[in-house]
Design an enzyme around this catalytic site. Structure first.
Site, PDB file in Angstrom:
ATOM      1  N   ASP A  73      79.432   4.149  26.617  1.00  0.00           N
ATOM      2  CA  ASP A  73      78.399   5.211  26.433  1.00  0.00           C
ATOM      3  C   ASP A  73      78.673   6.563  26.997  1.00  0.00           C
ATOM      4  O   ASP A  73      79.265   6.596  28.057  1.00  0.00           O
ATOM      5  CB  ASP A  73      76.869   4.665  26.782  1.00  0.00           C
ATOM      6  CG  ASP A  73      76.916   3.894  28.005  1.00  0.00           C
ATOM      7  OD1 ASP A  73      77.759   3.729  28.665  1.00  0.00           O
ATOM      8  OD2 ASP A  73      76.082   3.112  28.205  1.00  0.00           O
ATOM      9  N   GLU A 138      70.554   6.365  26.526  1.00  0.00           N
ATOM     10  CA  GLU A 138      69.626   6.703  27.383  1.00  0.00           C
ATOM     11  C   GLU A 138      68.374   6.961  26.649  1.00  0.00           C
ATOM     12  O   GLU A 138      67.103   7.283  27.147  1.00  0.00           O
ATOM     13  CB  GLU A 138      69.916   7.690  28.469  1.00  0.00           C
ATOM     14  CG  GLU A 138      71.002   7.394  29.356  1.00  0.00           C
ATOM     15  CD  GLU A 138      70.690   6.391  30.438  1.00  0.00           C
ATOM     16  OE1 GLU A 138      69.657   5.888  30.410  1.00  0.00           O
ATOM     17  OE2 GLU A 138      71.505   5.947  31.062  1.00  0.00           O
TER      18      GLU A 138
END
Length: 396
Positions: A73, A138
């Site tokens: 990520d 997130e």
């Protein structure tokens, strides 16, 4: 399989991690991060793919009809960094406080090793390797967009692996579990509608006649606490409301109330039960106070559930793998991948032993918690993660 020069690999891991740490970006808006990744990948023996906005993939073709994916990520957090390290964030109010810079560094260094394998040992790997650098872990679940892009179907991906650095585990340890590992996370937003009036006018009225939104919210919260304890007897669950706002002045009935909270569960069945019970509890609380309401329970991230068979296969080449007894009530959008293809998610310990929380490599920092403005760790641990990835891509 090609051996690894650990000194050179560590230098590469640290370089990538620190360069990426300097340029934290948010959500799907990752121009500097993507440019950095593309510069690293450009000279390598791979095909660079952009399956959706904010995503970069690199396909190393070994000539196989099957592919294994590795995920990193890319996004950071809206946190002002306070570490004081020389490579601290150059973007005010943003920081890689969750270790995504470390995740990218491991996968970029893996890319360099894969390049050598493809060029020097053709046929040495049993599958093609697709490296996935995804946005918005997130925030809005960038993994879901990657899945919807069709990149896995087009490249015959049949399994996927991923990591998260984890301060709650001892430095250098590797841990996971078959089945549920991390929880489903869903936000809950509630608006309660009453009728504002001077408190003097409520004398002699029944509670239902007051239309008190604050009282309805209070009744809901008290009953919701009891509800969570009851449901928790069947399987682990967290449902907590951290925001409550009601009214405008001290001497008037609150005409409106707003609540926001989060639900964490490990199964779809429990999620459906929670939604049903929260709505019922809210309806009863509001009806008792003569109020109406709106409730929105987001679908959120599914639970991270490791494929049992793939977990056991991975364990055969990872003798250091520790098994976590109970799943954790943390959420991760890696779950979206596991709903499409078998996958296993691992936790890489970066926490120092309790009696050694002093120096952290050459940084002079102890490991601190994720999502804090001082998050830092001994980068030498990234060699452990790289070693795991090398064995996983070679797994038959």
């Amino acid at each position: 399989m090609l051996e690894l020069d650990t000194d050179a690999a560590l230098a590469e891991l640290v370089r990538h991690r620190r360069e990426l740490h300097r340029i934290p970006e948010l959500d799907f808006c990752l121009p500097e991060t993507i440019a950095y990744i593309e510069r690293v990948l450009e000279p390598l023996s791979c095909t660079v793919i952009h399956p959706c906005d904010g995503c970069v993939c690199a396909l190393f073709d070994t000539g196989s009809a099957r592919t294994v994916a590795i995920r990193a990520d890319m996004d950071a957090l809206p946190i002002a960094e306070a570490t004081g390290v020389p490579f601290a964030s150059a973007h005010e109010g943003r920081m890689h406080a969750c270790g995504h810079d470390a995740h990218m560094a491991m996968v970029l260094t893996l890319a360099g090793w894969l390049d050598r394998v493809v060029r020097e040992r053709p046929g040495a790997l049993p599958r093609n390797v697709l490296l996935v650098f995804q946005p918005a872990e997130e925030t809005t679940g960038g993994a879901a967009r990657v899945c919807a892009s069709g990149v896995f179907e087009r490249n015959q991906v049949e399994r996927i692996f991923g990591f998260h650095v984890w301060p709650d585990l001892p430095w250098g340890s590797l841990a996971s579990r078959p089945g549920p590992l991390l929880a489903r996370a869903s936000e809950v937003h509630i608006s309660i509608h009453g009728q504002s009036t001077h408190i003097a006018k409520t004398f002699g009225l029944t509670v239902e006649e007051t239309h008190d939104a604050a009282l309805a919210a209070a009744r809901f919260l008290v009953t919701e606490r009891w509800l969570v304890r009851k449901l928790g007897q069947d399987e682990p669950i967290v449902a907590h409301f951290g925001l409550l706002q009601a009214g405008t002045v001290c001497n008037a009935v609150a005409g409106e109330a707003a609540l926001a909270g989060s639900v964490r569960v490990f199964s779809d069945a429990m999620f459906e039960r929670v939604k049903e019970e929260l709505a019922r509890t809210l309806d009863e609380a509001c009806s008792s106070c003569g109020c109406t309401y709106d409730i929105d329970i987001a679908e959120g991230y599914p639970p991270v559930t490791n494929d049992d068979a793939l977990f056991e296969r991975a364990a055969t080449v990872l003798p250091e793998l520790q098994r976590i007894d109970e799943p954790l009530l943390i959420a991760e959008d890696f779950a979206f991948y596991q709903r499409q293809i078998p996958g296993v998610f691992f936790l890489l310990g970066v926490g120092a032993p309790q009696d050694e929380r002093a120096a952290c490599g050459d940084l002079g920092h102890a490991t601190t918690a994720l999502h804090t403005d001082t998050f830092m760790f001994d980068e030498r641990v990234l060699l452990e993660g790289l070693s795991v990835y090398r064995r996983l891509v070679a797994l038959p």
